[in-house]
Design a protein around this motif. Sequence first.
Motif, mmCIF file in Angstrom:
data_model
loop_
_atom_site.group_PDB
_atom_site.id
_atom_site.type_symbol
_atom_site.label_atom_id
_atom_site.label_comp_id
_atom_site.label_asym_id
_atom_site.label_seq_id
_atom_site.Cartn_x
_atom_site.Cartn_y
_atom_site.Cartn_z
ATOM 1 N N GLY A 16 0.799 -1.221 0.000
ATOM 2 C CA GLY A 16 0.000 0.000 0.000
ATOM 3 C C GLY A 16 0.833 1.271 0.000
ATOM 4 O O GLY A 16 0.324 2.356 -0.309
ATOM 5 N N ALA A 17 2.120 1.145 0.311
ATOM 6 C CA ALA A 17 2.987 2.329 0.351
ATOM 7 C C ALA A 17 3.382 2.740 -1.064
ATOM 8 O O ALA A 17 3.288 1.964 -2.013
ATOM 9 N N ASN A 56 1.293 4.122 -16.432
ATOM 10 C CA ASN A 56 0.652 2.861 -16.769
ATOM 11 C C ASN A 56 0.113 2.272 -15.473
ATOM 12 O O ASN A 56 0.844 1.650 -14.710
ATOM 13 N N GLY A 57 -1.158 2.528 -15.210
ATOM 14 C CA GLY A 57 -1.759 2.027 -13.976
ATOM 15 C C GLY A 57 -1.125 2.673 -12.751
ATOM 16 O O GLY A 57 -1.059 3.893 -12.647
ATOM 17 N N ARG A 58 -0.631 1.824 -11.850
ATOM 18 C CA ARG A 58 -0.020 2.345 -10.622
ATOM 19 C C ARG A 58 1.429 2.793 -10.819
ATOM 20 O O ARG A 58 2.047 3.333 -9.905
ATOM 21 N N SER A 75 2.969 3.442 -6.989
ATOM 22 C CA SER A 75 1.981 3.854 -5.989
ATOM 23 C C SER A 75 1.175 2.642 -5.537
ATOM 24 O O SER A 75 1.019 1.670 -6.281
ATOM 25 N N SER A 76 0.699 2.719 -4.304
ATOM 26 C CA SER A 76 -0.125 1.646 -3.712
ATOM 27 C C SER A 76 0.506 0.274 -3.988
ATOM 28 O O SER A 76 -0.112 -0.611 -4.598
ATOM 29 N N SER A 77 1.732 0.109 -3.549
ATOM 30 C CA SER A 77 2.502 -1.091 -3.903
ATOM 31 C C SER A 77 1.786 -2.372 -3.477
ATOM 32 O O SER A 77 1.048 -2.407 -2.476
ATOM 33 N N GLN A 78 2.013 -3.407 -4.258
ATOM 34 C CA GLN A 78 1.457 -4.732 -3.998
ATOM 35 C C GLN A 78 2.599 -5.741 -3.915
ATOM 36 O O GLN A 78 3.694 -5.495 -4.440
ATOM 37 N N LYS A 109 6.087 -6.163 1.505
ATOM 38 C CA LYS A 109 5.579 -7.107 2.507
ATOM 39 C C LYS A 109 4.074 -6.932 2.705
ATOM 40 O O LYS A 109 3.583 -5.812 2.674
ATOM 41 N N PRO A 110 3.382 -8.063 2.903
ATOM 42 C CA PRO A 110 1.923 -7.975 3.085
ATOM 43 C C PRO A 110 1.548 -7.378 4.442
ATOM 44 O O PRO A 110 2.381 -7.319 5.352
#
Lengths: 110, 120
Positions: A16-17, A56-58, A75-78, A109-110
């Motif tokens: 999310g970071a 391109n997207g995030r 952005s909003s890392s997964q 990390k999750p």
Amino acid sequence: GIQVEQSPPDLILQEGANSTLRCNFSDSVNNLQWFHQNPWGQLINLFYIPSGTKQNGRLSATTVATERYSLLYISSSQTTDSGVYFCAVGTTYNFNKFYFGSGTKLNVKP
Amino acid sequence: DTAVSQTPKYLVTQMGNDKSIKCEQNLGHDTMYWYKQDSKKFLKIMFSYNNKELIINETVPNRFSPKSPDKAHLNLHINSLELGDSAVYFCASSQDLELAPSRGRTDTQYFGPGTRLTVL
């Protein structure tokens, strides 16, 4: 040959970071690409961006050729963003030859 | 319909042997490359071929010999393998990057899945 430096070398994020990866290069370039190498080793092209900004997207990237740097924004890392991000450049005096940076290793990390 | 394919994916062999890695692209590209990625993940170009002609040959030992039978294929033959040859070898392809802008293209490199070579 041209020098390509990437920073930071390692990056750990919570899911999310947001993050910014940087690529500095020592000479004029006519080609700049960002790649993602996933944990299975596959190299995937993210952007062809010798100048300007693309999204391109995030992911988005900006190259300021006159100041010899490029930035990759995530952005909003997964967790699937984990892997190594490479910047590669090509010059006007040696087409078809790419110089890669040493990469930024990202662990989300999750 | 894989764009850039390499075989084999894994190659384990003894020192002193001779081995080949094959690469094929079905993208209609003019230019093909071989890269070596070492254990620290550093990627370095070894060779580049344009329309079957060698255009880039980095400081690679003579034991490495690329061969391009046609512009869709670029194979890498390695003689007298040494421990230091252990690495991941990537094949890639692109349009001719010198001509791409004049043709209105902004093409990129497409990479194969890599061949992990281990020399024992």
